[in-house]
Write a protein that holds these residues in place. Structure first.
Motif, PDB file in Angstrom:
ATOM      1  N   LEU A 166      -3.050   7.383  -2.620  1.00 49.67           N
ATOM      2  CA  LEU A 166      -1.965   7.189  -1.650  1.00 49.67           C
ATOM      3  C   LEU A 166      -0.600   7.403  -2.298  1.00 49.67           C
ATOM      4  O   LEU A 166       0.284   8.053  -1.728  1.00 49.67           O
ATOM      5  N   LEU A 167      -0.412   6.842  -3.492  1.00 48.59           N
ATOM      6  CA  LEU A 167       0.883   6.963  -4.156  1.00 48.59           C
ATOM      7  C   LEU A 167       1.152   8.376  -4.620  1.00 48.59           C
ATOM      8  O   LEU A 167       2.303   8.742  -4.878  1.00 48.59           O
ATOM      9  N   ALA A 168       0.111   9.222  -4.743  1.00 48.22           N
ATOM     10  CA  ALA A 168       0.316  10.616  -5.129  1.00 48.22           C
ATOM     11  C   ALA A 168       0.849  11.455  -3.976  1.00 48.22           C
ATOM     12  O   ALA A 168       1.335  12.573  -4.206  1.00 48.22           O
ATOM     13  N   LEU A 169       0.759  10.951  -2.752  1.00 50.45           N
ATOM     14  CA  LEU A 169       1.243  11.700  -1.587  1.00 50.45           C
ATOM     15  C   LEU A 169       2.749  11.529  -1.433  1.00 50.45           C
ATOM     16  O   LEU A 169       3.310  10.509  -1.834  1.00 50.45           O
ATOM     17  N   PRO A 170       3.421  12.497  -0.839  1.00 51.90           N
ATOM     18  CA  PRO A 170       4.833  12.276  -0.477  1.00 51.90           C
ATOM     19  C   PRO A 170       4.962  11.141   0.537  1.00 51.90           C
ATOM     20  O   PRO A 170       4.012  10.803   1.251  1.00 51.90           O
ATOM     21  N   ALA A 171       6.127  10.539   0.575  1.00 51.22           N
ATOM     22  CA  ALA A 171       6.337   9.343   1.402  1.00 51.22           C
ATOM     23  C   ALA A 171       6.016   9.571   2.883  1.00 51.22           C
ATOM     24  O   ALA A 171       5.331   8.744   3.495  1.00 51.22           O
ATOM     25  N   LEU A 196      -1.186  14.600   8.510  1.00 47.79           N
ATOM     26  CA  LEU A 196      -2.436  13.864   8.421  1.00 47.79           C
ATOM     27  C   LEU A 196      -3.536  14.700   7.783  1.00 47.79           C
ATOM     28  O   LEU A 196      -4.301  14.210   6.933  1.00 47.79           O
ATOM     29  N   LEU A 197      -3.633  15.967   8.179  1.00 46.19           N
ATOM     30  CA  LEU A 197      -4.636  16.845   7.590  1.00 46.19           C
ATOM     31  C   LEU A 197      -4.407  17.023   6.089  1.00 46.19           C
ATOM     32  O   LEU A 197      -5.349  16.981   5.295  1.00 46.19           O
ATOM     33  N   TYR A 198      -3.164  17.221   5.699  1.00 46.65           N
ATOM     34  CA  TYR A 198      -2.872  17.405   4.278  1.00 46.65           C
ATOM     35  C   TYR A 198      -3.165  16.130   3.485  1.00 46.65           C
ATOM     36  O   TYR A 198      -3.727  16.189   2.379  1.00 46.65           O
ATOM     37  N   ALA A 199      -2.799  14.970   4.045  1.00 50.23           N
ATOM     38  CA  ALA A 199      -3.048  13.710   3.337  1.00 50.23           C
ATOM     39  C   ALA A 199      -4.542  13.472   3.167  1.00 50.23           C
ATOM     40  O   ALA A 199      -4.998  13.056   2.093  1.00 50.23           O
ATOM     41  N   ARG A 200      -5.324  13.746   4.209  1.00 51.88           N
ATOM     42  CA  ARG A 200      -6.775  13.580   4.079  1.00 51.88           C
ATOM     43  C   ARG A 200      -7.356  14.533   3.042  1.00 51.88           C
ATOM     44  O   ARG A 200      -8.272  14.164   2.293  1.00 51.88           O
ATOM     45  N   LEU A 203       0.823  -1.206   0.000  1.00 54.68           N
ATOM     46  CA  LEU A 203       0.000   0.000   0.000  1.00 54.68           C
ATOM     47  C   LEU A 203       0.857   1.256   0.000  1.00 54.68           C
ATOM     48  O   LEU A 203       0.435   2.309  -0.504  1.00 54.68           O
ATOM     49  N   LEU A 204       2.054   1.182   0.556  1.00 57.72           N
ATOM     50  CA  LEU A 204       2.938   2.356   0.582  1.00 57.72           C
ATOM     51  C   LEU A 204       3.674   2.557  -0.737  1.00 57.72           C
ATOM     52  O   LEU A 204       3.984   3.703  -1.098  1.00 57.72           O
ATOM     53  N   THR A 205       3.989   1.494  -1.446  1.00 61.51           N
ATOM     54  CA  THR A 205       4.850   1.605  -2.623  1.00 61.51           C
ATOM     55  C   THR A 205       4.158   1.256  -3.926  1.00 61.51           C
ATOM     56  O   THR A 205       4.591   1.712  -4.987  1.00 61.51           O
ATOM     57  N   GLY A 206       3.115   0.418  -3.889  1.00 58.51           N
ATOM     58  CA  GLY A 206       2.492  -0.031  -5.118  1.00 58.51           C
ATOM     59  C   GLY A 206       3.335  -1.031  -5.886  1.00 58.51           C
ATOM     60  O   GLY A 206       3.067  -1.284  -7.063  1.00 58.51           O
ATOM     61  N   ARG A 207       4.330  -1.638  -5.243  1.00 59.54           N
ATOM     62  CA  ARG A 207       5.235  -2.590  -5.890  1.00 59.54           C
ATOM     63  C   ARG A 207       5.291  -3.853  -5.034  1.00 59.54           C
ATOM     64  O   ARG A 207       5.770  -3.816  -3.893  1.00 59.54           O
ATOM     65  N   ARG A 208       4.829  -4.948  -5.564  1.00 58.25           N
ATOM     66  CA  ARG A 208       4.762  -6.193  -4.784  1.00 58.25           C
ATOM     67  C   ARG A 208       6.151  -6.769  -4.527  1.00 58.25           C
ATOM     68  O   ARG A 208       6.438  -7.227  -3.425  1.00 58.25           O
ATOM     69  N   ALA A 209       7.004  -6.760  -5.546  1.00 62.52           N
ATOM     70  CA  ALA A 209       8.352  -7.315  -5.345  1.00 62.52           C
ATOM     71  C   ALA A 209       9.130  -6.497  -4.325  1.00 62.52           C
ATOM     72  O   ALA A 209       9.848  -7.045  -3.478  1.00 62.52           O
ATOM     73  N   VAL A 213      -0.626   8.708   7.246  1.00 65.08           N
ATOM     74  CA  VAL A 213      -2.050   8.388   7.130  1.00 65.08           C
ATOM     75  C   VAL A 213      -2.278   6.886   7.222  1.00 65.08           C
ATOM     76  O   VAL A 213      -3.317   6.431   7.739  1.00 65.08           O
ATOM     77  N   LEU A 214      -1.334   6.062   6.778  1.00 65.60           N
ATOM     78  CA  LEU A 214      -1.496   4.615   6.898  1.00 65.60           C
ATOM     79  C   LEU A 214      -1.390   4.175   8.351  1.00 65.60           C
ATOM     80  O   LEU A 214      -2.162   3.322   8.811  1.00 65.60           O
ATOM     81  N   LEU A 215      -0.468   4.758   9.111  1.00 61.53           N
ATOM     82  CA  LEU A 215      -0.322   4.385  10.516  1.00 61.53           C
ATOM     83  C   LEU A 215      -1.514   4.843  11.342  1.00 61.53           C
ATOM     84  O   LEU A 215      -2.014   4.112  12.196  1.00 61.53           O
ATOM     85  N   TYR A 216      -1.989   6.072  11.082  1.00 64.71           N
ATOM     86  CA  TYR A 216      -3.048   6.639  11.931  1.00 64.71           C
ATOM     87  C   TYR A 216      -4.424   6.105  11.535  1.00 64.71           C
ATOM     88  O   TYR A 216      -5.173   5.597  12.373  1.00 64.71           O
ATOM     89  N   ASP A 217      -4.774   6.203  10.261  1.00 62.81           N
ATOM     90  CA  ASP A 217      -6.107   5.795   9.825  1.00 62.81           C
ATOM     91  C   ASP A 217      -6.171   4.321   9.448  1.00 62.81           C
ATOM     92  O   ASP A 217      -7.246   3.719   9.527  1.00 62.81           O
TER      93      ASP A 217
END
Length: 444
Positions: free
Chosen positions: A277-282, A316-320, A203-209, A288-292
């Protein structure tokens, strides 16, 4: 790597010097309304040292440990507290702190410089029951939501989120279960946490490998530092932080295999959320993944991302906001939380190597690194010895060749012939009788 854990053989620290867990140290400091600079000034250390204490990278020792525990219990002395009113007195710590200090999560007593909300929250928290051995490897329970409530953060806007209910806290020796060898404890942790971590890294990278590689690298690192992981209060969080750091490293963009993300999911909703998600900075994506997604509270999210609590709240506010603009049905924070929670809780389908193979790979990598370091050191020693043996004992400067200075020819020999001189010499040598005819001898 067969070293045994030192969690069960070491006597527990005394109550007077029992340190809270790193996340609890940060929460206690914020409850006392102290900044990292103020704690560093009181303790006589740098701000970076205080940050290392609160992230778990290091811990104070000796007298500084006692002073740090006392500071977290009662706050700074009235003379050292910045801008402390003269009438405020620091009461003695209650018995609840003494009872909770051995578990690594002391509860401070409300004092004059404690915010009302933090004091009420600490007073309402029930005493923690020790976790059973079979529950130590289980993940922290999901935060129970009682309706969205604002999470106030100093210096930032309010973040709408659930007010978590207190749950059972893991003991400091989270994986040091009596009767388990280090190999068995590592295998249990790997079997429990690795599939979910692969799904989160995807979910963070979009890359399974890359997600599988990141989790395998994190467990390699965990086995190399197993004595530290075995006594950590949250071993899953330790491995998760290492996997996230590796997965979000910007150097993977230079690798051809991980340069572009995998094909997006076929379902429209999942594809839209993953693209947002991938459009957001790392750092924002991770927050947002840890909190929500995982349900961590704001101080824990800030500690894991190595940011201040206001910075984590602003991320978190910016990501939402960005996710709400790209996916309108997720503009509500509650809808985003439910969608991310459902996505994280899905059953992972990744195929991973066995725990024994991961341990063996970690040990082989450690041996290769050791041999490489020993070989490089031996080569350096040989080169240094050869240089010392063949180096001249004294320096003899070379004689510089002569040069023409201001038209004055060089002493010690004729000058080098120029082009005209060479032509003249060749012409004179080519003529058989260069002199006057009267001087040429006549044939007799």
């Amino acid at each position: 790597m067969s070293q045994t854990s030192r969690g069960g053989d070491t006597a527990p620290p005394s109550t007077a010097t029992a340190l809270p867990t790193p996340k609890e140290r940060r929460r206690l400091r914020e409850a006392l309304s102290l900044s990292e600079e103020q704690v560093a000034e009181v303790m006589g250390v740098t701000k970076a040292t205080v940050k290392a204490w609160e992230t778990g990278r290091s811990a104070p020792r000796g007298r500084k440990r006692e002073a740090y525990v006392k500071l977290l219990r009662t706050g700074p002395e009235p003379s050292a507290a910045p801008e402390a009113p003269a009438a405020s007195a620091t009461p003695a710590p209650p018995a609840s702190f003494e009872a909770g200090a051995s578990a690594g999560k002391p509860t401070p007593a409300p004092s004059g410089n404690v915010r009302p909300k933090a004091a009420a929250k600490g007073a309402a928290r029930p005493p923690k029951a020790p976790a059973r051995p079979e529950e130590r490897l289980r993940p922290a329970p999901k935060k129970q939501e009682a309706g969205p409530a604002p999470v106030s953060v100093p210096g930032s806007a309010s973040v709408r989120g659930p007010e978590p209910e207190p749950g059972p806290e893991p003991e400091p020796s989270a994986v040091a279960v009596p009767g388990l060898t280090p190999e068995e404890a590592f295998d249990a942790l790997y079997a429990h946490a690795s599939p979910g971590l692969v799904h989160q890294a995807y979910l963070l990278t979009g890359r399974r490998a890359l997600s599988r590689e990141a989790v395998e690298h994190a467990f390699h690192h965990a086995w190399e530092h197993w004595p530290e992981v075995a006594v950590d209060a949250d071993p899953v969080g330790w491995v998760r932080a290492a996997a996230y750091e590796y997965a979000l490293s910007p150097w993977h963009r230079l690798r051809r295999a991980h340069k572009h993300p995998d094909a997006p999911p076929a379902e429209a909703g999942r594809r839209a959320l993953l693209g947002a998600l991938l459009a957001l900075p790392a750092p924002y994506r991770r927050t947002v993944l840890l909190y929500d997604g995982l349900g961590l509270d704001l101080p824990e999210t800030a500690a894991e991302t190595e940011a201040s609590t206001p910075a984590a709240a602003n991320r978190l506010l910016y990501a939402r906001t960005v996710i709400g603009e790209r996916v309108p049905e997720l503009a509500d924070a509650e809808a985003l939380r439910q969608r991310l929670g459902t996505l994280v809780a899905e059953t992972p389908t990744a195929t991973l190597p066995t725990a024994r193979a991961v341990r063996g790979g970690s040990e082989r990598r450690a041996r290769r690194m050791t041999r490489a370091v020993v070989g490089a050191t031996a080569v350096l020693i040989c080169v240094t010895a050869l240089t010392a043996a063949t180096a001249p004992t004294r320096y003899v400067p070379e004689v510089a060749p002569g040069q023409t200075v201001n038209g004055v020819p060089v002493r010690g020999g004729p000058q080098k012939l120029g082009e005209e001189d060479v032509e003249l010499r060749d012409m004179l040598r080519s003529r058989p009788n260069p002199g006057p005819e009267r001087l040429v001898p006549a044939a007799g």
